[in-house]
Design an enzyme around this catalytic site. Structure first.
Site, PDB file in Angstrom:
ATOM      1  N   GLY A  39      45.597  96.070  38.098  1.00  0.00           N
ATOM      2  CA  GLY A  39      44.517  96.031  39.082  1.00  0.00           C
ATOM      3  C   GLY A  39      43.462  94.978  38.784  1.00  0.00           C
ATOM      4  O   GLY A  39      42.579  94.733  39.613  1.00  0.00           O
ATOM      5  N   GLU A  40      43.517  94.370  37.594  1.00  0.00           N
ATOM      6  CA  GLU A  40      42.545  93.317  37.266  1.00  0.00           C
ATOM      7  C   GLU A  40      42.704  92.161  38.253  1.00  0.00           C
ATOM      8  O   GLU A  40      43.821  91.758  38.553  1.00  0.00           O
ATOM      9  CB  GLU A  40      42.791  92.827  35.831  1.00  0.00           C
ATOM     10  CG  GLU A  40      41.850  91.732  35.392  1.00  0.00           C
ATOM     11  CD  GLU A  40      42.112  91.313  33.927  1.00  0.00           C
ATOM     12  OE1 GLU A  40      42.430  92.193  33.102  1.00  0.00           O
ATOM     13  OE2 GLU A  40      42.023  90.113  33.644  1.00  0.00           O
ATOM     14  N   GLN A  97      18.509 101.892  43.230  1.00  0.00           N
ATOM     15  CA  GLN A  97      18.061 102.119  41.843  1.00  0.00           C
ATOM     16  C   GLN A  97      17.109 100.982  41.488  1.00  0.00           C
ATOM     17  O   GLN A  97      17.470 100.043  40.806  1.00  0.00           O
ATOM     18  CB  GLN A  97      19.262 102.112  40.909  1.00  0.00           C
ATOM     19  CG  GLN A  97      20.267 103.203  41.223  1.00  0.00           C
ATOM     20  CD  GLN A  97      21.473 103.141  40.305  1.00  0.00           C
ATOM     21  OE1 GLN A  97      21.353 102.936  39.109  1.00  0.00           O
ATOM     22  NE2 GLN A  97      22.652 103.334  40.872  1.00  0.00           N
ATOM     23  N   HIS A 130      16.677  97.254  50.152  1.00  0.00           N
ATOM     24  CA  HIS A 130      16.110  98.599  50.148  1.00  0.00           C
ATOM     25  C   HIS A 130      14.637  98.581  49.716  1.00  0.00           C
ATOM     26  O   HIS A 130      13.830  99.356  50.223  1.00  0.00           O
ATOM     27  CB  HIS A 130      16.924  99.509  49.229  1.00  0.00           C
ATOM     28  CG  HIS A 130      16.379 100.892  49.147  1.00  0.00           C
ATOM     29  ND1 HIS A 130      16.330 101.720  50.250  1.00  0.00           N
ATOM     30  CD2 HIS A 130      15.831 101.582  48.123  1.00  0.00           C
ATOM     31  CE1 HIS A 130      15.780 102.869  49.893  1.00  0.00           C
ATOM     32  NE2 HIS A 130      15.470 102.813  48.620  1.00  0.00           N
ATOM     33  N   ASP A 170      11.389 108.273  56.560  1.00  0.00           N
ATOM     34  CA  ASP A 170      10.676 108.585  55.310  1.00  0.00           C
ATOM     35  C   ASP A 170       9.456 107.666  55.188  1.00  0.00           C
ATOM     36  O   ASP A 170       9.334 106.669  55.898  1.00  0.00           O
ATOM     37  CB  ASP A 170      11.590 108.472  54.077  1.00  0.00           C
ATOM     38  CG  ASP A 170      12.277 107.115  53.980  1.00  0.00           C
ATOM     39  OD1 ASP A 170      11.694 106.118  54.426  1.00  0.00           O
ATOM     40  OD2 ASP A 170      13.408 107.066  53.452  1.00  0.00           O
ATOM     41  N   LYS A 193       9.838 112.920  53.889  1.00  0.00           N
ATOM     42  CA  LYS A 193      11.106 113.463  53.366  1.00  0.00           C
ATOM     43  C   LYS A 193      11.000 113.687  51.869  1.00  0.00           C
ATOM     44  O   LYS A 193      10.502 112.837  51.149  1.00  0.00           O
ATOM     45  CB  LYS A 193      12.210 112.456  53.679  1.00  0.00           C
ATOM     46  CG  LYS A 193      13.563 112.752  53.090  1.00  0.00           C
ATOM     47  CD  LYS A 193      14.586 111.687  53.499  1.00  0.00           C
ATOM     48  CE  LYS A 193      14.667 110.548  52.531  1.00  0.00           C
ATOM     49  NZ  LYS A 193      15.723 109.574  52.807  1.00  0.00           N
ATOM     50  N   ARG A 195      13.436 114.611  48.516  1.00  0.00           N
ATOM     51  CA  ARG A 195      14.834 114.715  48.105  1.00  0.00           C
ATOM     52  C   ARG A 195      14.986 115.656  46.928  1.00  0.00           C
ATOM     53  O   ARG A 195      14.134 115.688  46.051  1.00  0.00           O
ATOM     54  CB  ARG A 195      15.333 113.336  47.644  1.00  0.00           C
ATOM     55  CG  ARG A 195      15.809 112.443  48.741  1.00  0.00           C
ATOM     56  CD  ARG A 195      16.779 111.403  48.192  1.00  0.00           C
ATOM     57  NE  ARG A 195      17.135 110.420  49.206  1.00  0.00           N
ATOM     58  CZ  ARG A 195      18.008 110.649  50.181  1.00  0.00           C
ATOM     59  NH1 ARG A 195      18.601 111.810  50.290  1.00  0.00           N
ATOM     60  NH2 ARG A 195      18.294 109.697  51.044  1.00  0.00           N
ATOM     61  N   ASP A 223      23.917 106.511  54.754  1.00  0.00           N
ATOM     62  CA  ASP A 223      24.991 106.802  53.815  1.00  0.00           C
ATOM     63  C   ASP A 223      25.736 108.044  54.325  1.00  0.00           C
ATOM     64  O   ASP A 223      26.647 107.931  55.137  1.00  0.00           O
ATOM     65  CB  ASP A 223      24.370 106.994  52.422  1.00  0.00           C
ATOM     66  CG  ASP A 223      25.413 106.995  51.308  1.00  0.00           C
ATOM     67  OD1 ASP A 223      26.609 107.093  51.616  1.00  0.00           O
ATOM     68  OD2 ASP A 223      25.039 106.907  50.126  1.00  0.00           O
ATOM     69  N   THR A 224      25.309 109.234  53.929  1.00  0.00           N
ATOM     70  CA  THR A 224      25.971 110.437  54.454  1.00  0.00           C
ATOM     71  C   THR A 224      25.498 110.789  55.866  1.00  0.00           C
ATOM     72  O   THR A 224      26.103 111.624  56.534  1.00  0.00           O
ATOM     73  CB  THR A 224      25.643 111.648  53.563  1.00  0.00           C
ATOM     74  OG1 THR A 224      24.220 111.841  53.580  1.00  0.00           O
ATOM     75  CG2 THR A 224      26.109 111.436  52.134  1.00  0.00           C
TER      76      THR A 224
HETATM   77  C1  R5P Z   1      16.737 105.965  51.257  1.00  0.00           C
HETATM   78  O1  R5P Z   1      15.582 105.919  50.931  1.00  0.00           O
HETATM   79  C2  R5P Z   1      17.356 105.094  52.314  1.00  0.00           C
HETATM   80  O2  R5P Z   1      16.405 104.351  52.997  1.00  0.00           O
HETATM   81  C3  R5P Z   1      18.152 105.931  53.294  1.00  0.00           C
HETATM   82  O3  R5P Z   1      17.271 106.783  53.987  1.00  0.00           O
HETATM   83  C4  R5P Z   1      19.192 106.753  52.582  1.00  0.00           C
HETATM   84  O4  R5P Z   1      19.974 105.964  51.703  1.00  0.00           O
HETATM   85  C5  R5P Z   1      20.103 107.431  53.576  1.00  0.00           C
HETATM   86  O5  R5P Z   1      21.012 108.247  52.888  1.00  0.00           O
HETATM   87  P1  R5P Z   1      21.754 109.444  53.641  1.00  0.00           P
HETATM   88  O6  R5P Z   1      22.333 108.862  54.905  1.00  0.00           O
HETATM   89  O7  R5P Z   1      22.797 109.884  52.671  1.00  0.00           O
HETATM   90  O8  R5P Z   1      20.744 110.507  53.910  1.00  0.00           O
END
Ligand code: R5P
Length: 311
Positions: A39-40, A97, A130, A170, A193, A195, A223-224
């Site tokens: 896989g390298e 991060q 971000h 947020d 928000k 977390r 993301d999710t």
């Molecule tokens: C976080 O601060 C980002 O701006 C997004 O709000 C976050 O990554 C969204 O993640 P998810 O869709 O999993 O809630």
């Protein structure tokens, strides 16, 4: 003296890099990725780049192999004696991060900056980071561009913007919501928000009035989908006429597609910095290719990019 420009692409961003190269007015550079049995990977450039300005396009979403491929391509370009190497990273992964917010955790985006610079990058072009301060992790120029021109043009062409109000899911997105609101001469509201852990929301509260409004939620990453779907629900429950979301980077992992489908969202508008894993009648994709091509042109002509920054 004019320098040759070559645009290469990593495999996972080829669909976008082809559009960028076309908008720039040339074909993608010739490269391939060889693979060992374990896989390298070993990228190889199949054309001369000596003395050229080389742009390497690759978003760094998972798997981490995408990062490795970008770093190896940059190393190959460096060893092939390019004049300048510019990484075009439409989605800059590990950006979440960006600080040590509890003991014994890494600062992933600083490490990414160090990896790119060590590999040989002389400039970074990226979109909707971000956190703005990630630019400071680099000791090379960073051209940080926004998807807002593309998104605003779409809104103006497709929606009666008189009844629109923007919303941030947020507190961190307040500046973005304010900038969009200013551009359309309208207002914005925010959600507060909290977390529990990555991708898991503790609570979310709405600050502001959305009664009878067409609300557009804004964010950098989906993301999710938990954040945006919860925000959409609280906004709809608070009397909004409709709720849409405009989000630059569609990671869309886990149950994201189901979450969006069953949510209060009428539409999710995203950019093409990350390819969609599947189609959905609720998701509209807008291309950022022209923006990146324009930035590449301006870098080459030593022209200002700041008017692209202005919403
Ligand atoms: C976080 O601060 C980002 O701006 C997004 O709000 C976050 O990554 C969204 O993640 P998810 O869709 O999993 O809630």
């Amino acid at each position: 003296m004019e320098h040759q420009v070559v645009i290469f692409s990593g495999r996972e961003s080829r669909y976008l890099a082809e559009k960028i190269a076309e908008a720039y007015g040339q074909e993608l550079g010739k490269s391939e990725v060889l693979e060992f049995s374990d896989g390298e990977i070993q990228p190889a450039l199949n054309q001369n780049v000596r003395g050229a300005d080389v742009f390497v396009v690759q978003s760094t979403f998972a798997p981490a192999e995408n990062i490795m491929e970008l770093l190896l391509m940059i190393d190959a370009v460096k060893r092939a004696s390019a004049r300048r190497i510019i990484a075009v990273v439409p989605y800059f992964g590990y950006a979440r991060q960006d600080r040590k917010d509890r003991p014994r955790v890494p600062i992933g985006s600083k490490l990414m900056a160090d990896l790119l610079t060590t590999a040989g990058v002389s400039r970074l072009i990226t979109m909707d980071l971000h956190a703005d301060q990630i630019q400071g992790f680099f000791n090379i120029p960073v051209d940080h561009v926004y998807s807002s021109q593309t998104f605003l043009a779409h809104l103006r062409a497709n929606l009666d913007t008189d009844n629109v109000i923007f919303a941030s899911p947020d507190a961190g997105g307040t500046r973005r919501a304010n900038a969009y609101a200013k551009a359309l001469g309208t207002g914005f509201v925010i959600c507060y928000k909290q977390r529990n852990k990555p991708n898991e929301i503790g609570s979310i509260q709405l600050i502001g009035d959305v009664e009878g409004k067409d609300v557009i939620l804004l964010d950098d990453i989906i993301d999710t989908g938990n954040t945006i779907c919860k925000a959409a629900k609280i906004i709809k429950d608070s009397g909004a006429k409709s709720v849409r979301a405009m989000i630059t980077h569609p990671l869309l992992t886990g149950n994201a597609y189901q979450n969006i489908q069953s949510s209060e969202l009428e539409e999710l508008i995203v950019s093409d910095t990350i390819p969609l894993k599947k189609q959905s009648d609720k998701i509209t994709v807008l291309s950022t290719a022209k923006t990146f091509a324009e930035v590449i042109k301006r870098v080459e002509r030593n022209e200002s990019i700041s008017d692209l920054y202005n919403i």
